[in-house]
Structures are given as C-alpha cells and as structure tokens.
Motif scaffolding. Sequence first.
Motif, short mmCIF file in Angstrom:
data_model
loop_
_atom_site.label_atom_id
_atom_site.label_comp_id
_atom_site.label_asym_id
_atom_site.label_seq_id
_atom_site.Cartn_x
_atom_site.Cartn_y
_atom_site.Cartn_z
N GLN A 35 42.44 126.74 48.66
CA GLN A 35 43.13 127.66 49.57
C GLN A 35 43.75 126.91 50.74
O GLN A 35 44.84 127.26 51.21
N ALA A 36 43.09 125.86 51.19
CA ALA A 36 43.65 125.06 52.28
C ALA A 36 44.93 124.33 51.84
O ALA A 36 45.79 124.03 52.67
N LEU A 37 45.06 124.08 50.55
CA LEU A 37 46.24 123.42 50.01
C LEU A 37 47.38 124.39 49.70
O LEU A 37 48.44 123.98 49.25
N GLY A 38 47.15 125.67 49.92
CA GLY A 38 48.20 126.65 49.69
C GLY A 38 48.04 127.51 48.46
O GLY A 38 48.87 128.39 48.20
N PHE A 39 46.98 127.27 47.70
CA PHE A 39 46.71 128.14 46.56
C PHE A 39 46.06 129.43 47.06
O PHE A 39 45.19 129.40 47.95
N ALA A 40 46.47 130.55 46.49
CA ALA A 40 45.91 131.82 46.94
C ALA A 40 44.47 131.99 46.49
O ALA A 40 43.66 132.61 47.19
N ASP A 41 44.14 131.45 45.32
CA ASP A 41 42.78 131.58 44.80
C ASP A 41 42.66 130.69 43.58
O ASP A 41 43.65 130.11 43.09
N CYS A 42 41.46 130.59 43.07
CA CYS A 42 41.24 129.85 41.83
C CYS A 42 40.05 130.43 41.08
O CYS A 42 39.21 131.13 41.66
N GLY A 43 40.01 130.18 39.78
CA GLY A 43 38.92 130.63 38.94
C GLY A 43 38.53 129.52 37.99
O GLY A 43 39.30 128.58 37.75
N PHE A 44 37.33 129.62 37.42
CA PHE A 44 36.77 128.54 36.60
C PHE A 44 36.45 129.04 35.20
O PHE A 44 35.91 130.13 35.03
N ILE A 45 36.78 128.23 34.21
CA ILE A 45 36.53 128.59 32.82
C ILE A 45 36.25 127.32 32.02
O ILE A 45 36.79 126.25 32.30
N SER A 46 35.39 127.43 31.03
CA SER A 46 35.06 126.29 30.19
C SER A 46 36.17 126.04 29.16
O SER A 46 36.83 126.98 28.70
N VAL A 47 36.37 124.78 28.80
CA VAL A 47 37.34 124.46 27.75
C VAL A 47 36.91 125.03 26.41
O VAL A 47 37.73 125.14 25.49
N ASP A 48 35.65 125.41 26.29
CA ASP A 48 35.12 125.95 25.04
C ASP A 48 35.07 127.48 25.03
O ASP A 48 34.51 128.08 24.10
N ASN A 49 35.66 128.12 26.01
CA ASN A 49 35.63 129.58 26.07
C ASN A 49 36.29 130.17 24.81
O ASN A 49 37.34 129.68 24.37
N PRO A 50 35.71 131.21 24.23
CA PRO A 50 36.26 131.79 22.99
C PRO A 50 37.62 132.47 23.16
O PRO A 50 38.26 132.82 22.17
N VAL A 51 38.09 132.64 24.39
CA VAL A 51 39.38 133.31 24.60
C VAL A 51 40.52 132.57 23.91
O VAL A 51 41.49 133.18 23.44
N PHE A 52 40.40 131.25 23.80
CA PHE A 52 41.51 130.47 23.24
C PHE A 52 41.68 130.73 21.74
O PHE A 52 42.80 130.92 21.25
N GLU A 53 40.58 130.75 21.03
CA GLU A 53 40.65 131.05 19.59
C GLU A 53 41.14 132.48 19.38
O GLU A 53 41.95 132.74 18.48
N ALA A 54 40.68 133.40 20.20
CA ALA A 54 41.08 134.80 20.05
C ALA A 54 42.57 134.97 20.30
O ALA A 54 43.25 135.74 19.60
N GLN A 55 43.10 134.23 21.26
CA GLN A 55 44.53 134.33 21.56
C GLN A 55 45.40 133.82 20.42
O GLN A 55 46.54 134.26 20.25
N MET A 56 44.89 132.88 19.66
CA MET A 56 45.67 132.32 18.55
C MET A 56 46.01 133.40 17.53
O MET A 56 47.11 133.40 16.96
#
Length: 390
Positions: A35-56
């Motif tokens: 936020q100090a660098l100008g980003f409004a916010d951030c979130g964290f996710i694992s590279v192994d999250n199942p969302v990627f396979e589901a999106q395919m």
Amino acid sequence: MLNGNTSPIQDDSAIAINPFQHPDDVKIWIRQQAQALGFADCGFISVDNPVFEAQMQGLEKWLAQDYHGQLTFMEKNHDKRANPALLVAGARTIISVRMDYLEVTPKPRRIEDNLRPNYAIIARYARGRDYHKVMRSRLKKLAQQIANMLPQWQHLKISAERPFVFRPFSDSAPIFERPLADAAGMGWTGKHTLLINRQAGSFFVLGELFLSLELPEDKPTSAHCGSCQACIDICPTQAIIAPYQLKAKACISYLTIEHDGVIDKQYRKAIGNRIFGCDDCQLICPWNRYAKVSPIDDFHARHNLDNSLLLDLWQWTEDMFLKYTEGSPIRRTGYVNFLRNLSIAIGNAPFAQVHIQALQQRLGKHNDMLDEHIHWAINEQLSKTGHSSI
C-alpha cells in the motif's frame, strides 16, 4: 545476578521481541509495504490452488466457441495456465495486487462518453503511461523489500527456496489474472467478467508477484451482483452474451485494441466515438460509486488524451503518433489501426462538412483497409444529410 527462583534477572528493555510470530504477521507487513508503494491492496494464493485447473475447463470451452477472435495467445501455454509453478521455478505463493487508475471519479451510472460525440474516447486506464511498466517496477521494489526482511523471518520456516526467488508479472505471461485475484479475495467476478471490489468498484488493474515463500492463502469473497445486469444491458455491441460470458471478438476493447485489420460493419455504429477501449460496462456498474482516484501520477492523462477532438487526432502524422504515444498502451494499436478507429468515430459523429473533407484527404495514402473504413465513414456522414452515398 539470580533471584530467589535462581533464574536470571533481565532488563525488559534489553529483550528484543520479534514482531513476526506467525506467517500471517508477514502477510500484514507485506500488505502495508504494498500500500505504501501505491497498490490499493493485495491478496495471497498458493501456486497449487485448484482454481487454475478449474479455469482451464472454462477456457477450453470458450475457445471452442470461437469467442476469442485474434487472441491466439489464449490458445497457447495451457500447461502454464493450469500450473503457474511452471512459470517460476521454486515459486510457492502468488501475491495478487490491484492498482487504482482513475484520475477523476466519473458520475455514477452515467455513460458520460456518449455526451461528447466529437471527442475521441480513450479507455481511462490508457490515458496516461503504460501501467504495465509502473506495475512491474513497483512489484520489483516490493520483492526487494521482502528480500531484506528474510533474516527476521527465518524462525517461521516459510522460505521454501534458497536463494530467495521472485518474479513480477503484469499482463505479461499466461496467467489467469482475474480468477487468481478472485480466489485471493481481491473481489468477485462481475457479470461483465471484470473483477469488482466492494470498497473500490472495478477501475483498477491487476498484477502478480511470484515468491518462493510459503504463506497462508487468503479466502475468496462472496459475490454481490445480485439480480443486476446493467453491464449486460448497456454493452454497445452486446458482447456480454450472458452473465459471466464475454464474446471477446465483439467487445469494443478488443475491436479497437487487439483486432488487426477490417472491423466488421455490424459493430461500427455501436463503437461510436470510442477509439481505444470502452468503459461502458464499468461506468454503469453501481459498485463504481466507490471507485477511487489513483494516487499515482503516471495514470494522469497526457497530451490531452482525455479531451481531444476526433479531428485533432485525425491530423496526427505517424511521427506525431509515435511521439505522443511513447510510453503509452495506445501504441499497441499501430498507427494505421489508430486511424481506422478514428475514421469509424468520425463517421459516427454528427454531420459536418469538415468531417467529410478531412476523411477525403487521407484516401489513398495508407492501405486498402483504411480506405474502406474511410469510405464507410464518409457514407455515414452523408447519410445524415439525405445525400447519396459515394
């Protein structure tokens, strides 16, 4: 000296307490630096999250329906989209960031762009400097700050790789950027397929920082579109064919930015005076009453690109185009396609003899594709007077 319990007596002020007692403390610190660098916010996710396979699965169906037009890059690197760990060896966590880009907050639920038919409408994210460079530069700074803190985090055992590995991205790799941000709790996917944040609307851009740190994931938020379908109803080309389904090759942003060559006549009137991108589905969204003005100067409009007459831009030479779009995303259209977009917009403008004269002056000076659009534009102008087409 010992006390009665034979334990050493220590001065409390001499005891150094490490403020990082849990990986969540690291996340809090990273969010503060972002936020100090100008980003409004951030979130964290694992590279192994199942969302990627589901999106395919959704991507393959979308491609099979031929909604992507000339976006052939969507047909490639499916292995990396499904498994982002392949993009950065050793990466364990992805930090998704968002950066607000508005210079002026628009009036809620109004398509103000339609009230200025003689002016060139450029999508608000593209009126300043190219956000990709701004995003990657600041993500790199964030990574360097994180690297400096690693000694204080050794006891948390969150470092999966040594040496420390990181890599910033901003629309520069085969990444499911919006679904990733959705899964990381940065907002929910609206019916127009853009990410919406409850406190900030949707006028922001996304970026990612891959890290070799194992940090707890954030949880996705719930959706809040309800029964609203204002974005679907307002789309000039009806590119949002159903909730959460975008026919990209009919979208004005695609047509004026990504599409090379002839634009189908069925879309030209609907394009109106939009010469680079389209904000209509965002402008009409009720959540954008909470949209924030960007604190970053690079998003401020340059060269009067928020207030330029169509005919003024039509007079640009190629050298002027290259000069005034230096460091701008507008360059990606190329000069001739830029003129193509302008010719459509001039054809859609209210009748004026000067419009026809200006269009005629460019006939035969570039290529057949542009000439075809110029002829169409002249005919559109003439049709508003009852004159015969040429």
